[in-house]
Design a protein around this motif. Sequence first.
Motif, PDB file in Angstrom:
ATOM      1  N   LYS A  30      10.217   4.015  -0.324  1.00  0.00           N
ATOM      2  CA  LYS A  30       9.311   3.718   0.792  1.00  0.00           C
ATOM      3  C   LYS A  30       9.809   4.392   2.069  1.00  0.00           C
ATOM      4  O   LYS A  30       9.021   4.919   2.854  1.00  0.00           O
ATOM      5  CB  LYS A  30       9.206   2.200   0.968  1.00  0.00           C
ATOM      6  N   SER A  34       8.028   7.206   4.470  1.00  0.00           N
ATOM      7  CA  SER A  34       7.951   7.094   5.933  1.00  0.00           C
ATOM      8  C   SER A  34       8.509   8.355   6.600  1.00  0.00           C
ATOM      9  O   SER A  34       7.953   8.849   7.585  1.00  0.00           O
ATOM     10  CB  SER A  34       8.722   5.871   6.422  1.00  0.00           C
ATOM     11  N   PHE A 146       6.547   6.932  -6.098  1.00  0.00           N
ATOM     12  CA  PHE A 146       6.553   5.530  -5.686  1.00  0.00           C
ATOM     13  C   PHE A 146       5.433   4.760  -6.376  1.00  0.00           C
ATOM     14  O   PHE A 146       5.658   3.682  -6.937  1.00  0.00           O
ATOM     15  CB  PHE A 146       6.410   5.430  -4.161  1.00  0.00           C
ATOM     16  N   PHE A 164       5.290  -4.819  -2.574  1.00  0.00           N
ATOM     17  CA  PHE A 164       5.116  -3.376  -2.501  1.00  0.00           C
ATOM     18  C   PHE A 164       3.708  -3.017  -2.957  1.00  0.00           C
ATOM     19  O   PHE A 164       3.215  -3.550  -3.949  1.00  0.00           O
ATOM     20  CB  PHE A 164       6.137  -2.651  -3.385  1.00  0.00           C
ATOM     21  N   PHE A 167       0.612   3.711  -1.765  1.00  0.00           N
ATOM     22  CA  PHE A 167       0.321   4.534  -0.597  1.00  0.00           C
ATOM     23  C   PHE A 167      -0.788   5.514  -0.967  1.00  0.00           C
ATOM     24  O   PHE A 167      -0.877   5.941  -2.120  1.00  0.00           O
ATOM     25  CB  PHE A 167       1.569   5.336  -0.178  1.00  0.00           C
TER      26      PHE A 167
END
Length: 183
Positions: A30, A34, A146, A164, A167
């Motif tokens: 994560k 970012s 991810f 979680f 994305f």
Amino acid sequence: MQTIAIVVLIVLGLIAIFVINLNNALVKMKQTISEATADIETFLKQRYDLIPNLVETVKGYAKHEKDLFENVTKLRSEAMSAGSTDEKLKLDKQLQQGISKIFAIAENYPELKANENFLNLQANLKDMEEEIQKSRRFYNGTVRDFNTKIQVFPSNIFAKMFGFSEFPFFEASDEEKQNVQVK
């Protein structure tokens, strides 16, 4: 009886180690996402900084394209002050279309195409677009990894427990897939 207790403790310990390692791996992934998002935003900011110079350079040659220049300038300001990543991406797509139209208009002005300042800006924007594309590919790769990790068994069970979620990928819009039409 004592053997069963030891086996249960070992199994619980292994499960705890698995859960801790999984959580740490997801947190690291994560953070990488970012970082990739921040890299894209940095390159977008650099592109935004080049746009006023491009507009001013072309404006001197193509005075009748005032609406396009004003629109690109407005989109640049909105994109720079956009709050969410989704909003930035939407505005950036519109801004990219405007920049493409400016370059298409420049094709009609041989003097402009020979202008050293314009050629430098065009080269810098081209380099910036390549960096943005590299960053987007990196972002999409980390998002793929991810999203896969939180969807496969048994990770999906624990990923949901820890909150979680997936994305989104950077994808080209329908407008970006079409050729720019200048009329």
